[in-house]
Design a protein around this motif. Structure first.
Motif, PDB file in Angstrom:
ATOM      1  N   THR A  13       0.794  -1.316  -0.092  1.00 25.50           N
ATOM      2  CA  THR A  13       0.036   0.017   0.016  1.00 25.50           C
ATOM      3  C   THR A  13       0.896   1.332  -0.086  1.00 25.50           C
ATOM      4  OG1 THR A  13      -0.063  -0.152   2.545  1.00 25.50           O
ATOM      5  CG2 THR A  13      -1.945  -1.046   1.132  1.00 25.50           C
ATOM      6  N   GLN A  14       1.945   1.149   0.417  1.00 21.13           N
ATOM      7  CA  GLN A  14       3.013   2.423   0.595  1.00 21.13           C
ATOM      8  C   GLN A  14       3.986   2.336  -0.308  1.00 21.13           C
ATOM      9  OE1 GLN A  14       1.962   5.173   2.545  1.00 21.13           O
ATOM     10  NE2 GLN A  14       0.328   3.671   2.725  1.00 21.13           N
ATOM     11  N   VAL A  15       4.204   1.546  -1.189  1.00 28.53           N
ATOM     12  CA  VAL A  15       5.345   0.859  -2.074  1.00 28.53           C
ATOM     13  C   VAL A  15       5.449   2.190  -3.080  1.00 28.53           C
ATOM     14  CG1 VAL A  15       4.105  -0.232  -3.956  1.00 28.53           C
ATOM     15  CG2 VAL A  15       6.636  -0.624  -3.293  1.00 28.53           C
ATOM     16  N   HIS A  16       4.539   2.815  -3.316  1.00 24.88           N
ATOM     17  CA  HIS A  16       4.725   3.952  -4.099  1.00 24.88           C
ATOM     18  C   HIS A  16       5.594   5.218  -3.844  1.00 24.88           C
ATOM     19  CE1 HIS A  16       1.132   5.152  -2.099  1.00 24.88           C
ATOM     20  NE2 HIS A  16       1.767   6.618  -2.125  1.00 24.88           N
ATOM     21  N   LYS A  17       5.675   5.237  -2.500  1.00 26.78           N
ATOM     22  CA  LYS A  17       6.576   6.131  -1.868  1.00 26.78           C
ATOM     23  C   LYS A  17       7.944   5.694  -1.723  1.00 26.78           C
ATOM     24  CE  LYS A  17       2.859   7.640   1.431  1.00 26.78           C
ATOM     25  NZ  LYS A  17       2.663   7.849   2.929  1.00 26.78           N
ATOM     26  N   ALA A  18       8.117   4.576  -1.794  1.00 22.71           N
ATOM     27  CA  ALA A  18       9.571   4.015  -2.146  1.00 22.71           C
ATOM     28  C   ALA A  18      10.055   4.154  -3.419  1.00 22.71           C
ATOM     29  CB  ALA A  18       9.601   2.440  -1.844  1.00 22.71           C
ATOM     30  N   ILE A  19       9.105   4.208  -4.593  1.00 31.62           N
ATOM     31  CA  ILE A  19       9.174   4.735  -5.704  1.00 31.62           C
ATOM     32  C   ILE A  19      10.080   5.908  -5.840  1.00 31.62           C
ATOM     33  CG2 ILE A  19       8.207   5.177  -8.079  1.00 31.62           C
ATOM     34  CD1 ILE A  19       8.716   2.243  -8.153  1.00 31.62           C
ATOM     35  N   GLU A  20       9.062   6.927  -5.227  1.00 37.17           N
ATOM     36  CA  GLU A  20       9.069   8.486  -5.232  1.00 37.17           C
ATOM     37  C   GLU A  20      10.060   8.776  -4.606  1.00 37.17           C
ATOM     38  OE1 GLU A  20       5.432   9.699  -3.370  1.00 37.17           O
ATOM     39  OE2 GLU A  20       4.322   8.905  -5.185  1.00 37.17           O
ATOM     40  N   GLY A  21      10.850   7.927  -3.393  1.00 37.95           N
ATOM     41  CA  GLY A  21      11.866   8.501  -2.568  1.00 37.95           C
ATOM     42  C   GLY A  21      13.228   7.560  -3.271  1.00 37.95           C
ATOM     43  N   GLY A  22      13.262   7.096  -4.349  1.00 38.67           N
ATOM     44  CA  GLY A  22      14.350   6.476  -4.981  1.00 38.67           C
ATOM     45  C   GLY A  22      14.845   5.248  -4.544  1.00 38.67           C
ATOM     46  N   MET A  23      14.044   4.500  -3.661  1.00 38.78           N
ATOM     47  CA  MET A  23      14.360   3.212  -2.884  1.00 38.78           C
ATOM     48  C   MET A  23      13.803   2.142  -3.609  1.00 38.78           C
ATOM     49  SD  MET A  23      13.749   4.498   1.017  1.00 38.78           S
ATOM     50  CE  MET A  23      12.039   4.877   0.616  1.00 38.78           C
ATOM     51  N   PHE A  24      13.285   2.115  -4.453  1.00 36.68           N
ATOM     52  CA  PHE A  24      12.733   0.876  -5.288  1.00 36.68           C
ATOM     53  C   PHE A  24      12.722   1.463  -6.765  1.00 36.68           C
ATOM     54  CE2 PHE A  24       9.509  -1.807  -6.958  1.00 36.68           C
ATOM     55  CZ  PHE A  24       9.457  -3.034  -6.197  1.00 36.68           C
ATOM     56  N   LYS A  25      13.005   0.240  -7.587  1.00 36.20           N
ATOM     57  CA  LYS A  25      13.034   0.356  -9.042  1.00 36.20           C
ATOM     58  C   LYS A  25      12.136  -0.634  -9.638  1.00 36.20           C
ATOM     59  CE  LYS A  25      17.744   2.238  -9.648  1.00 36.20           C
ATOM     60  NZ  LYS A  25      17.479   3.504 -10.257  1.00 36.20           N
ATOM     61  N   ARG A  26      11.182  -0.181 -10.599  1.00 32.23           N
ATOM     62  CA  ARG A  26      10.388  -1.109 -11.225  1.00 32.23           C
ATOM     63  C   ARG A  26      11.110  -1.767 -12.396  1.00 32.23           C
ATOM     64  NH1 ARG A  26       5.842  -4.140 -10.396  1.00 32.23           N
ATOM     65  NH2 ARG A  26       4.028  -3.554 -11.592  1.00 32.23           N
ATOM     66  N   GLU A  27      10.844  -3.037 -12.463  1.00 32.80           N
ATOM     67  CA  GLU A  27      11.475  -3.754 -13.283  1.00 32.80           C
ATOM     68  C   GLU A  27      10.660  -4.006 -14.683  1.00 32.80           C
ATOM     69  OE1 GLU A  27      12.946  -7.679 -12.079  1.00 32.80           O
ATOM     70  OE2 GLU A  27      14.081  -6.733 -10.493  1.00 32.80           O
ATOM     71  N   TYR A  28      11.379  -3.709 -15.693  1.00 33.60           N
ATOM     72  CA  TYR A  28      10.524  -3.737 -17.092  1.00 33.60           C
ATOM     73  C   TYR A  28      11.314  -4.970 -17.871  1.00 33.60           C
ATOM     74  CZ  TYR A  28       7.884   0.483 -17.224  1.00 33.60           C
ATOM     75  OH  TYR A  28       6.731   1.528 -16.872  1.00 33.60           O
ATOM     76  N   ARG A  29      10.402  -5.934 -18.102  1.00 30.76           N
ATOM     77  CA  ARG A  29      10.888  -6.961 -19.180  1.00 30.76           C
ATOM     78  C   ARG A  29      10.412  -6.429 -20.559  1.00 30.76           C
ATOM     79  NH1 ARG A  29      10.809 -12.657 -16.982  1.00 30.76           N
ATOM     80  NH2 ARG A  29      10.947 -12.507 -14.669  1.00 30.76           N
TER      81      ARG A  29
END
Length: 262
Positions: free
Chosen positions: A214-230
């Motif tokens: 539920t809060q993972v978008h904040k990790a994206i916004e904070g640069g702590m998480f990268k979404r993987e594109y195949r």
């Protein structure tokens, strides 16, 4: 020596592997890579898969990755109970179903995840992607229903590769609000599949981590998480009207291409 499956509970690719092992009664240890999705390499995990994507399997001194190859290895090493039918036509159909789900259905759920969990699109952009996802899912449901025919399972009389290749994706679609009608032939198949202990175990593991999203978008916004594109995810996003979503992710540096070797 313990069989190790590097996974994430929400990964349908990893779910396939775990269901196959549980169907065969093979003991294994499920492990999540350290800081998965952060862009920080887990060196031990990368020894089993230099692409840095789940699943990978370690069997003693032998390590392999790619869910399809892992499933083939499992079937070769532990042939009973068989997950592939003996008939060559049905074997080919099971493999075809797996490929369709991995490359054509996975990006549907994944694209909806970009909206629902990662908040990459809103308003008209989100509605465009959602409409595309729903339309394509319904088309694949019609195709799957034809493949199922009058059989109990996709392979005929026994649960097998075709079934375990479909169930994680349809459960994901149901969570995204675009699952098959529960009273349809495909919906009734899904109910049977979800009643199996192997599938239930995998689904429960996935449900246990959903609340953490539920809060993972904040990790994206904070640069702590990268979404993987195949590659198929990128293609789907572009074809479905999400090119701007991809370009914005590239500009912000919060996506990566998982097929890159490290």
């Amino acid at each position: 020596m313990t069989l190790i499956v590097y996974e994430h509970p929400l990964s349908p690719y990893a779910q396939k592997v775990k269901i196959a092992l549980d169907e065969k009664g093979i003991e294994y240890e499920a492990k999540m890579p350290v800081a998965i999705g952060s862009g920080q390499p887990d060196q031990e995990f990368l020894k089993s898969n230099p692409r840095g994507e789940v699943p990978s399997l370690i069997d003693g001194d032998f390590a392999i990755f790619d869910s399809t190859i892992i499933l083939e290895y499992i079937e070769d090493k532990w042939p009973e109970p068989a997950l592939l039918p003996k008939d060559p036509v049905k074997r080919a159909l099971a493999r075809t179903i797996e490929d369709v789900m991995d490359t054509s259905f996975e990006p549907i759920n994944w694209g909806l995840g970009e909206i629902k969990w990662f908040k990459r699109a809103a308003g008209e952009r989100a509605r465009t992607l959602e409409a595309r996802a729903s339309t394509q899912a319904r088309g694949i449901y019609e195709w799957l229903t034809r493949q199922l025919g009058d059989g109990e399972w996709f392979g005929g009389t026994s649960f097998g590769l075709g079934d375990l290749s479909v169930v994680p994706y349809l459960n994901g679609a149901r969570g995204n609000g675009i699952g098959p009608d529960e009273h349809s032939k495909l919906g009734e198949w899904l109910t049977r599949a979800n009643a199996r202990p192997s599938v239930r175990k995998s689904a429960q593991a996935a449900a246990a981590v959903v609340t953490s999203m539920t809060q993972v978008h904040k990790a994206i916004e904070g640069g702590m998480f990268k979404r993987e594109y195949r590659d198929h995810r990128l293609e789907w996003m572009i074809r479905s009207g999400g090119l701007d979503v991809v370009l914005e992710g590239l500009e912000k540096g919060n996506i990566r291409f998982s097929n890159e070797m490290r």
